[in-house]
Design an enzyme around this catalytic site. Structure first.
Site, mmCIF file in Angstrom:
data_model
loop_
_atom_site.group_PDB
_atom_site.id
_atom_site.type_symbol
_atom_site.label_atom_id
_atom_site.label_comp_id
_atom_site.label_asym_id
_atom_site.label_seq_id
_atom_site.Cartn_x
_atom_site.Cartn_y
_atom_site.Cartn_z
ATOM 1 N N ASP A 1 16.014 -23.620 0.541
ATOM 2 C CA ASP A 1 16.124 -23.581 1.990
ATOM 3 C C ASP A 1 16.442 -24.995 2.459
ATOM 4 O O ASP A 1 15.632 -25.893 2.301
ATOM 5 C CB ASP A 1 14.773 -23.106 2.548
ATOM 6 C CG ASP A 1 14.862 -22.746 4.014
ATOM 7 O OD1 ASP A 1 15.742 -23.282 4.708
ATOM 8 O OD2 ASP A 1 14.032 -21.941 4.461
ATOM 9 N N CYS B 1 -21.705 14.957 -3.668
ATOM 10 C CA CYS B 1 -23.015 14.803 -4.271
ATOM 11 C C CYS B 1 -24.000 14.066 -3.380
ATOM 12 O O CYS B 1 -25.145 13.836 -3.747
ATOM 13 C CB CYS B 1 -22.896 14.084 -5.614
ATOM 14 S SG CYS B 1 -22.403 12.356 -5.452
ATOM 15 N N CYS C 1 -21.039 10.768 0.216
ATOM 16 C CA CYS C 1 -20.109 11.577 -0.577
ATOM 17 C C CYS C 1 -20.318 13.051 -0.262
ATOM 18 O O CYS C 1 -21.432 13.559 -0.305
ATOM 19 C CB CYS C 1 -20.330 11.334 -2.064
ATOM 20 S SG CYS C 1 -19.339 12.427 -3.100
ATOM 21 N N ASP D 1 22.421 -21.709 4.848
ATOM 22 C CA ASP D 1 21.450 -22.681 4.349
ATOM 23 C C ASP D 1 20.366 -22.134 3.430
ATOM 24 O O ASP D 1 19.395 -22.813 3.152
ATOM 25 C CB ASP D 1 20.790 -23.380 5.531
ATOM 26 C CG ASP D 1 19.847 -22.457 6.274
ATOM 27 O OD1 ASP D 1 20.105 -21.258 6.287
ATOM 28 O OD2 ASP D 1 18.851 -22.950 6.817
ATOM 29 N N GLU D 2 20.522 -20.931 2.998
ATOM 30 C CA GLU D 2 19.497 -20.350 2.137
ATOM 31 C C GLU D 2 20.121 -19.616 0.978
ATOM 32 O O GLU D 2 21.131 -18.946 1.145
ATOM 33 C CB GLU D 2 18.680 -19.318 2.922
ATOM 34 C CG GLU D 2 17.408 -19.826 3.511
ATOM 35 C CD GLU D 2 16.663 -18.690 4.193
ATOM 36 O OE1 GLU D 2 16.059 -17.903 3.464
ATOM 37 O OE2 GLU D 2 16.729 -18.606 5.427
ATOM 38 N N HIS E 1 -16.385 6.073 -7.756
ATOM 39 C CA HIS E 1 -17.101 7.309 -7.499
ATOM 40 C C HIS E 1 -16.150 8.499 -7.390
ATOM 41 O O HIS E 1 -16.371 9.546 -7.985
ATOM 42 C CB HIS E 1 -17.901 7.174 -6.200
ATOM 43 C CG HIS E 1 -18.854 8.297 -5.971
ATOM 44 N ND1 HIS E 1 -20.130 8.317 -6.515
ATOM 45 C CD2 HIS E 1 -18.730 9.445 -5.281
ATOM 46 C CE1 HIS E 1 -20.740 9.432 -6.155
ATOM 47 N NE2 HIS E 1 -19.918 10.143 -5.390
ATOM 48 N N HIS F 1 -15.633 11.947 -9.760
ATOM 49 C CA HIS F 1 -15.508 13.354 -9.392
ATOM 50 C C HIS F 1 -14.169 13.934 -9.818
ATOM 51 O O HIS F 1 -14.082 15.084 -10.228
ATOM 52 C CB HIS F 1 -15.682 13.524 -7.875
ATOM 53 C CG HIS F 1 -17.108 13.419 -7.435
ATOM 54 N ND1 HIS F 1 -18.101 14.260 -7.887
ATOM 55 C CD2 HIS F 1 -17.727 12.551 -6.595
ATOM 56 C CE1 HIS F 1 -19.268 13.933 -7.334
ATOM 57 N NE2 HIS F 1 -19.066 12.885 -6.533
#
Length: 691
Positions: free
Chosen positions: A107, A610, A607, A198-199, A625, A629
């Site tokens: 740059d 459970c 949950c 310019d880049e 968790h 499941h």
DNA sequence: TAAAATAGC
DNA sequence: GCGGGCTATTTTA
């Protein structure tokens, strides 16, 4: 709309007026931001432009509210579903990670201003800006100290800096110097991608390997050669992909010229760097996107993109959410550039607003003329014509027609353009523009197009979707203009080789197919040491960054809670807009068939399967968790069907990244990996050696 | 699919 | 008293 003043208008109304050039993007140290903000506000207040900005802001606020409402309506079931979607996408994106290439983004520092100073050394050391009273293209560093910035109107700049010297733009000059820099770039990557005058992006993997030196060393050398050839300084960012490389160098250009940053080709380093990085630094995320992500999801750093993945997947299109997630992963374009062609060509002009039909038609004719001329130059013709209008109140509109035949003559263009304009007629305009697209493929360039497009889009979607952003397209930090792209092309490419630099700020993100890479057996010959990691801004909390000098520091993570959005859910049940085809959404609690296994967090806390209690901030635990499941379920199913692969694979990757980023949030942070750099310590190093 | 509006550089 | 040129995505019809 218009109400924008009410709430924030107290004693310091200007504090709520945000524009591109007064925001927090830069780290302008010595600048009296308060004053800049005030002056900009004072100068703008009451203008048509200002009013329009307010309208736009109000609109965005409204949009944010709307999205918030949508987010709030997501049921727990929706969320758990989208959490899975997000997890899956993250895994897939992660699988496309490519660490075998070294990209360098250059740059040029305050390019136009620097060039002008070369041709007129008396400007040296004085605050100067390139542009006009109505708009500046760029400002030199002396002027920046006053708060003068690119894209700022000149009259405001003069208020901020009464001694500011104005220099008119001279693209010929910039094009010439740009050509010189490109000669240098070519030596390091003959196929470098020019993003603007310019880049440029260079894939320096090969040079590094051949010469047995690091990306950082190449960058040093390239920068000094650019300086030898042109007398101009530049900043460079070296990283495993373009997106990261650009972030690095752009930050430098804004803050301290003539420096470089290197991010090693190491996953941890990338994740660490990206984690605390404000999303606004990412190419493709501008003011609006930043506001939305912040306002709706509370996202302000890249890592939060991952944490809020489920929401992002629920509320955004596939390509947008993919883009956001890949930002969170620090992914970006790494593919070898393929040639891209211009897809449209246009011309537009701003003038003092008028509602006189005759003069509007005259303007239209002039523009049609200019456009046609440009098209002739490139031998283009197309069948879609778009009329762009900006009303006296700054509202922008467009009207288009697609024709049967390809047109390119100014007569044809004007004929159809007039019809479009006529339909709008009683109107007061300050700008008229015309664009032609839908080119005849022969002329537009190689046929590559469609196939490439779909290919990249769908097969490869893996990486850096959306927002042209990703990298390029960027027209430079300074405003780069395009109409000299023509000249640029001719002027420049007469050089020897055919370079396939992109002459049109074409976005070429999309990495190529993941598979081609060598999988995980990436050789590390290129792993350069960390030179310094750019700390970029307010968020000092770069979690765990390792610096070469072994400094380290830790900070608390910027993390916020899972945001309010997530709390008020669980009540409503509604079918998510787009992507949840797989389940018929009924009562979340309905047990009985496959839905019994659907996990969600009751009250965002317990949950559903459970009863385990896990606050939303325990992201990792929750992940684990739900995986539990899921595994449970799949195992069960498996006794009937035969798909188990998904489970195990699923767990592998996430473990790593999720772990690495959430660890910090619950427990403090594991000091083991934590090394942080205060922002400025990075800059101290390489800046300003030869300026 | 096409057109219009957005967003971003 | 707030530019110009271009691309990509999303939304709407």
């Amino acid at each position: 709309m218009e109400d924008s003043e009410s709430a924030s208008d107290n004693q310091r109304p200007w504090q709520s007026y945000h524009t591109v050039y007064t925001n927090a993007k830069a780290g302008m140290e010595g600048v009296d931001k308060e004053k800049v903000q005030r002056v900009v506000y004072e100068m703008s207040k009451g203008s048509k432009y200002f009013e329009n900005e307010e309208r736009k802001e109000a609109f965005i606020r409204q949009k944010i509210e709307h999205m918030r409402a949508r987010a709030a309506k997501l049921s727990a079931a929706d969320l758990s579903h989208y959490q899975k979607v997000a997890d899956k996408r993250i895994l897939e994106l992660e699988a496309t990670r490519e660490l075998s290439r070294i990209w360098l983004h250059v740059d040029m520092d305050a390019f136009y201003a620097a060039v002008e100073t070369l041709s007129n050394p008396s400007l040296k050391g004085k605050p100067m800006a390139v542009g006009s009273m109505s708009m500046l293209s760029t400002a030199n560093y002396e002027a920046r100290k006053f708060g003068v910035r690119a894209a700022m109107p000149g009259f405001i700049a003069r208020k901020l800096c009464p001694d500011l010297i104005f220099v008119p733009t001279d693209f010929k000059k910039y094009t010439y110097y740009s050509g010189l820099t490109r000669e240098v770039f070519r030596n390091y990557d003959p196929n470098f991608m020019a993003a603007s005058l310019d880049e440029a992006y260079l894939d320096i993997t090969k040079v590094c390997k051949e010469r047995g030196i690091t990306g950082g060393e190449i960058a040093e050398e390239l920068r000094s050669r650019v300086h030898e050839e042109t007398g101009l300084t530049c900043s460079a960012g070296v990283a495993p992909n373009r997106l990261l490389a650009k972030v690095l160098s752009t930050v430098l250009d804004i803050n301290k010229p003539n420096g470089q940053f290197v991010l090693p080709n190491d996953r941890m380093a990338v994740m660490t760097f990206i984690a605390s990085l404000p999303i606004r630094k990412i190419g493709g995320i501008g003011k609006v996107t930043e506001n939305i992500l912040k306002g709706v999801f509370g996202i302000s750093t890249c890592e939060e993109m991952l944490q809020k993945g489920s929401f992002l997947c629920a509320l955004f299109s596939r390509s947008s959410s993919d883009f956001f997630l890949s930002v969170g992963l620090g992914l970006g374009g790494t593919d070898t550039p393929m040639i891209r062609f211009r897809k449209s060509i246009s011309s537009e002009r701003t003038f003092s607003a008028t509602e006189d039909a005759a003069s509007l038609y005259q303007k239209l004719a002039d523009i049609a003329e200019m456009l046609s001329a440009d098209m002739q130059k490139e031998g283009l013709s197309g069948r879609t014509l778009t009329l762009k209008l900006k009303t006296a109140s700054f509202e922008v509109r467009s009207r288009a027609v697609t024709l049967q035949k390809y047109i390119c003559s100014s007569d044809d263009i004007l004929k159809h353009a007039s019809n479009l304009l006529k339909a709008e007629l009683p109107i007061s305009l300050r700008l008229i523009g015309l664009r032609v697209s839908h080119f005849n493929e022969d002329k537009a360039g190689v046929p590559v197009d469609h196939t490439q497009k779909t290919l990249t889009k769908f097969l490869i979607s893996g990486d850096a979707p959306k927002r042209t952003g990703d990298d390029q397209s960027s027209f430079g930090s300074d405003l780069s203009d395009l109409h000299f792209m023509n000249e640029k092309e001719t002027t420049i490419s007469l050089g020897s080789h055919k370079t396939c630099h992109y002459e049109f700020g074409a976005p070429f993100e999309r990495n190529h197919l993941s598979d081609i890479d060598g999988n995980d057996c990436i050789s590390y010959e290129n792993a350069c040491e960390i030179d310094r990691i750019g700390e970029l801004s307010s968020h000092k909390t770069a979690p765990t960054v390792k610096i070469d000098d072994g400094k380290e520091c830790t900070t608390k993570s910027p993390k916020k809670e899972l945001s309010r959005v997530s709390e008020e859910d669980s009540s409503v049940q509604r079918e998510p807009e787009d992507g949840s085809p797989d389940r018929s959404n009924k009562e979340p609690s309905a047990l009985g068939n496959e839905d019994d296994y659907k996990l969600f967090w009751v009250d965002n806390y317990k949950c559903s399967l459970c009863g385990a209690e896990l606050p939303s901030s325990f992201v990792e635990e929750r992940q684990e968790h739900s995986d539990f499941h899921l595994a449970e379920r799949l195992q069960k199913e498996e006794s009937g069907t035969g798909s188990s692969a998904s489970i195990s694979r699923r767990r592998v990757m996430p473990k790593e990244y999720i772990g690495s980023q959430n660890r910090r949030k619950k427990h403090k942070s594991s000091p083991a990996e934590g090394k942080h750099l205060p922002i400025d310590s990075f800059f101290a190093k390489k800046s300003g050696q030869k300026s």
